[in-house]
Design an enzyme around this catalytic site. Structure first.
Site, PDB file in Angstrom:
ATOM      1  N   ALA A  69      -4.404  -8.713   5.210  1.00  0.00           N
ATOM      2  CA  ALA A  69      -3.615  -9.463   5.748  1.00  0.00           C
ATOM      3  C   ALA A  69      -2.226  -8.864   5.609  1.00  0.00           C
ATOM      4  O   ALA A  69      -2.151  -7.833   4.409  1.00  0.00           O
ATOM      5  CB  ALA A  69      -3.306 -11.232   4.960  1.00  0.00           C
ATOM      6  N   GLY A 112      -8.106  -9.788   3.468  1.00  0.00           N
ATOM      7  CA  GLY A 112      -8.387 -10.478   4.792  1.00  0.00           C
ATOM      8  C   GLY A 112      -9.438  -9.639   5.496  1.00  0.00           C
ATOM      9  O   GLY A 112     -10.113 -10.169   6.243  1.00  0.00           O
ATOM     10  N   GLU A 115     -12.711 -10.515   4.287  1.00  0.00           N
ATOM     11  CA  GLU A 115     -13.094 -11.832   4.918  1.00  0.00           C
ATOM     12  C   GLU A 115     -13.303 -11.958   6.402  1.00  0.00           C
ATOM     13  O   GLU A 115     -14.256 -12.721   6.919  1.00  0.00           O
ATOM     14  CB  GLU A 115     -11.718 -12.660   4.569  1.00  0.00           C
ATOM     15  CG  GLU A 115     -11.607 -13.014   3.085  1.00  0.00           C
ATOM     16  CD  GLU A 115     -10.365 -13.651   2.564  1.00  0.00           C
ATOM     17  OE1 GLU A 115      -9.459 -13.305   3.247  1.00  0.00           O
ATOM     18  OE2 GLU A 115     -10.473 -14.733   1.761  1.00  0.00           O
TER      19      GLU A 115
HETATM   20  N1  CO8 Z   1      -0.442  -5.167   4.540  1.00  0.00           N
HETATM   21  C1  CO8 Z   1       0.691  -4.390   5.121  1.00  0.00           C
HETATM   22  N2  CO8 Z   1       0.793  -3.200   4.997  1.00  0.00           N
HETATM   23  C2  CO8 Z   1      -0.306  -2.386   4.720  1.00  0.00           C
HETATM   24  C3  CO8 Z   1      -1.324  -3.235   4.000  1.00  0.00           C
HETATM   25  C4  CO8 Z   1      -1.393  -4.308   4.150  1.00  0.00           C
HETATM   26  N3  CO8 Z   1      -2.507  -5.318   3.511  1.00  0.00           N
HETATM   27  N4  CO8 Z   1      -2.385  -2.358   3.782  1.00  0.00           N
HETATM   28  C5  CO8 Z   1      -1.679  -1.046   3.961  1.00  0.00           C
HETATM   29  N5  CO8 Z   1      -0.470  -1.116   4.288  1.00  0.00           N
HETATM   30  C6  CO8 Z   1       0.343  -0.063   4.877  1.00  0.00           C
HETATM   31  C7  CO8 Z   1       1.166   0.691   3.830  1.00  0.00           C
HETATM   32  O1  CO8 Z   1       1.903  -0.315   3.341  1.00  0.00           O
HETATM   33  C8  CO8 Z   1       1.284   1.791   4.128  1.00  0.00           C
HETATM   34  O2  CO8 Z   1       2.425   1.794   5.336  1.00  0.00           O
HETATM   35  P1  CO8 Z   1       3.728   2.693   4.819  1.00  0.00           P
HETATM   36  O3  CO8 Z   1       3.319   4.095   5.460  1.00  0.00           O
HETATM   37  O4  CO8 Z   1       4.695   2.085   5.939  1.00  0.00           O
HETATM   38  O5  CO8 Z   1       4.224   2.789   3.423  1.00  0.00           O
HETATM   39  C9  CO8 Z   1       0.069   2.255   5.220  1.00  0.00           C
HETATM   40  O6  CO8 Z   1      -0.437   0.961   5.194  1.00  0.00           O
HETATM   41  C10 CO8 Z   1      -0.787   3.432   4.448  1.00  0.00           C
HETATM   42  O7  CO8 Z   1      -0.938   2.651   3.491  1.00  0.00           O
HETATM   43  P2  CO8 Z   1      -1.227   3.433   1.901  1.00  0.00           P
HETATM   44  O8  CO8 Z   1       0.062   4.350   1.978  1.00  0.00           O
HETATM   45  O9  CO8 Z   1      -1.024   2.610   0.778  1.00  0.00           O
HETATM   46  O10 CO8 Z   1      -2.451   4.029   2.004  1.00  0.00           O
HETATM   47  P3  CO8 Z   1      -3.418   4.458   0.697  1.00  0.00           P
HETATM   48  O11 CO8 Z   1      -4.477   5.412   1.043  1.00  0.00           O
HETATM   49  O12 CO8 Z   1      -2.486   5.248  -0.322  1.00  0.00           O
HETATM   50  O13 CO8 Z   1      -4.093   3.279   0.224  1.00  0.00           O
HETATM   51  C11 CO8 Z   1      -5.183   0.930   0.227  1.00  0.00           C
HETATM   52  C12 CO8 Z   1      -4.780   2.529   0.924  1.00  0.00           C
HETATM   53  C13 CO8 Z   1      -5.661   1.150  -1.201  1.00  0.00           C
HETATM   54  C14 CO8 Z   1      -5.751   0.191   1.138  1.00  0.00           C
HETATM   55  C15 CO8 Z   1      -3.856   0.561  -0.059  1.00  0.00           C
HETATM   56  O14 CO8 Z   1      -2.847   0.359   1.229  1.00  0.00           O
HETATM   57  C16 CO8 Z   1      -3.708  -1.296  -0.264  1.00  0.00           C
HETATM   58  O15 CO8 Z   1      -3.912  -1.235  -1.507  1.00  0.00           O
HETATM   59  N6  CO8 Z   1      -3.321  -1.964   0.508  1.00  0.00           N
HETATM   60  C17 CO8 Z   1      -3.420  -3.299   0.351  1.00  0.00           C
HETATM   61  C18 CO8 Z   1      -4.859  -3.952   0.025  1.00  0.00           C
HETATM   62  C19 CO8 Z   1      -4.680  -5.306  -0.246  1.00  0.00           C
HETATM   63  O16 CO8 Z   1      -4.295  -5.796  -1.245  1.00  0.00           O
HETATM   64  N7  CO8 Z   1      -5.255  -6.207   0.736  1.00  0.00           N
HETATM   65  C20 CO8 Z   1      -5.076  -7.734   0.440  1.00  0.00           C
HETATM   66  C21 CO8 Z   1      -4.008  -8.382   1.165  1.00  0.00           C
HETATM   67  S1  CO8 Z   1      -3.789 -10.062   0.630  1.00  0.00           S
HETATM   68  C22 CO8 Z   1      -4.902 -10.635   1.704  1.00  0.00           C
HETATM   69  O17 CO8 Z   1      -5.470 -10.135   2.602  1.00  0.00           O
HETATM   70  C23 CO8 Z   1      -4.774 -12.134   1.803  1.00  0.00           C
HETATM   71  C24 CO8 Z   1      -5.811 -12.772   2.737  1.00  0.00           C
HETATM   72  C25 CO8 Z   1      -5.718 -14.063   3.072  1.00  0.00           C
HETATM   73  C26 CO8 Z   1      -5.968 -14.656   4.247  1.00  0.00           C
HETATM   74  C27 CO8 Z   1      -5.794 -15.898   4.547  1.00  0.00           C
HETATM   75  C28 CO8 Z   1      -6.195 -16.348   5.773  1.00  0.00           C
HETATM   76  C29 CO8 Z   1      -6.296 -17.757   6.190  1.00  0.00           C
END
Ligand code: CO8
Length: 261
Positions: A69, A112, A115
Site C-alpha cells: 500500500a 498489500g 495480499e
Molecule cells: N509506498 C510508497 N512508496 C513506496 C513504497 C510504498 N509501499 N515502496 C516503495 N516506494 C517508493 C520509495 O519511497 C521510493 O520513492 P522515492 O524514489 O520517491 O524515494 C521508490 O518507491 C523506490 O523505492 P526504494 O528507493 O526504497 O527502492 P529499494 O530498492 O531501495 O527498496 C523496497 C525496495 C525494499 C521494496 C523498499 O522500497 C520498501 O521497503 N518499501 C516498502 C515495503 C513495505 O513496507 N510495504 C508494506 C506497506 S504497508 C501495506 O502494504 C499495508 C497493506 C494494508 C492493506 C490494507 C487493505 C485493506
C-alpha cells in the site's frame, strides 16, 4: 481497454481471450495508491463484461509486482478517518471476480502487494520474486488478508514467522510452501501466465466459473457443506449445453466446441 494513469490493460493471447492488467507506477515500485486500485477495479470490470475474455492476468514490472500500500498516502491518516471511511475496503473487488485471475509476480510482492497476489486464483512467480508482510516494521499490521490468506496458504508457523519478523520469502521457498504454483525465469513468467490463461479460456466459461467457485468454497465452508456445494454444481453442469458437447465430443473423438451456454 481504456487509457489509465497507473496501469496498462490490454487483451492478449492468440485469440485475444486473455485480459492483461499491468500495474504501471514504476517510480514507486507499484505502490498501491487509491487511484491505482480504482483503475485495477475498472479494468477488471471491463474484462469481466467482455465475453471474449476467459481469464485475467495481473502483473507488475520485472522489479516489483507491488511494494505494498502507498505508505506516503497512509502516513497522515488517523484512526477515526480510516475507520469511518472503511479505508481500503474496496480492494476486495479482486476477490469477487467470476473469471479466474492469475498473478504473475516478479520482484517485490510486499505488504498489500503480497495480499493482492493472494487475492488472485493462481500465483506464478519469477525467480527474483520476494514475498513478505513487512507491515510490522511500520507499526501496523497486514490489512488485506496477510494474516488470513497467507495462513491458509502456507500454514501457521510460516505465516506467523513472516508476519512477526517481516522476513521475506523467495520464489523457490514460496513454491515449496505452496504459496505459488510455479516458478519461471523472470522474462518468461508473464508469457507462461498468459499461456495458462489461454488454456483456461479455451474451456466453457460456465464450467470455469463453477470450478473457481467450488474451489473457493473450500476456504469458507466445512468439508460437509463444501462437498454438498460441489455436488450441486456438478449436478448443475448437466443442465448446460457445454457439458453435453464436452461428453459428446469425447465419444466422437473430436475437439469440443464450447458455446458458454
Ligand atoms: N509506498 C510508497 N512508496 C513506496 C513504497 C510504498 N509501499 N515502496 C516503495 N516506494 C517508493 C520509495 O519511497 C521510493 O520513492 P522515492 O524514489 O520517491 O524515494 C521508490 O518507491 C523506490 O523505492 P526504494 O528507493 O526504497 O527502492 P529499494 O530498492 O531501495 O527498496 C523496497 C525496495 C525494499 C521494496 C523498499 O522500497 C520498501 O521497503 N518499501 C516498502 C515495503 C513495505 O513496507 N510495504 C508494506 C506497506 S504497508 C501495506 O502494504 C499495508 C497493506 C494494508 C492493506 C490494507 C487493505 C485493506
Amino acid at each position: 481497454s481504456g487509457t489509465y494513469e497507473f496501469i496498462k490493460a490490454e487483451k492478449r493471447g492468440e485469440k485475444g481471450n486473455v485480459g492483461l492488467i499491468q500495474l504501471n507506477r514504476p517510480k514507486a515500485l507499484n505502490a498501491l495508491n487509491d487511484g491505482l486500485m480504482k483503475e485495477v477495479g475498472e479494468a477488471l470490470t471491463q474484462f469481466e463484461k467482455d465475453d471474449s475474455v476467459g481469464c485475467i492476468v495481473l502483473t507488475g514490472s520485472e522489479r516489483a509486482f507491488a511494494a505494498g500500500a502507498d505508505i506516503k498516502q497512509m502516513q497522515s491518516q488517523e484512526f477515526a478517518g480510516v475507520w469511518r471511511g472503511n479505508f481500503l475496503s474496496h480492494w476486495d473487488q479482486l476477490t469477487r471476480a467470476n473469471k479466474p485471475i492469475i498473478a504473475a509476480v516478479n520482484g517485490f510482492a510486499l505488504g498489500g502487494g503480497c495480499e493482492v497476489a493472494m487475492m488472485c486464483d493462481i500465483i506464478y512467480a519469477g525467480e527474483n520474486a520476494q514475498f513478505g508482510q513487512p507491515e510490522i516494521t511500520l507499526g501496523t499490521i497486514p490489512g488485506a488478508g496477510g494474516t488470513q490468506r497467507l495462513t491458509k496458504a502456507i500454514g501457521k508457523s510460516k505465516a506467523m514467522e513472516m508476519v512477526l519478523t517481516a522476513n521475506r520469502m523467495s520464489a523457490q521457498e514460496a513454491e515449496k510452501a505452496g504459496l505459488v504454483s510455479k516458478v519461471f525465469p523472470v522474462d518468461k513468467v508473464v508469457d507462461e501466465a498468459i499461456k495458462t490463461a489461454e488454456k483456461i479460456s479455451s474451456f466453457s466459461k460456465i464450467t470455469v466459473g463453477m470450478c473457481k467457485e467450488s474451489v473457493n468454497a473450500a476456504y469458507e465452508l466445512s468439508l460437509k457443506e463444501g462437498l454438498h456445494f460441489e455436488k450441486r454444481l456438478f449436478h448443475a453442469t448437466f443442465a448446460t449445453n457445454d457439458r453435453k458437447e464436452g461428453m459428446t465430443a469425447f465419444s466422437e473423438k473430436r475437439a469440443p466446441n464450447f458455446t458458454d451456454s
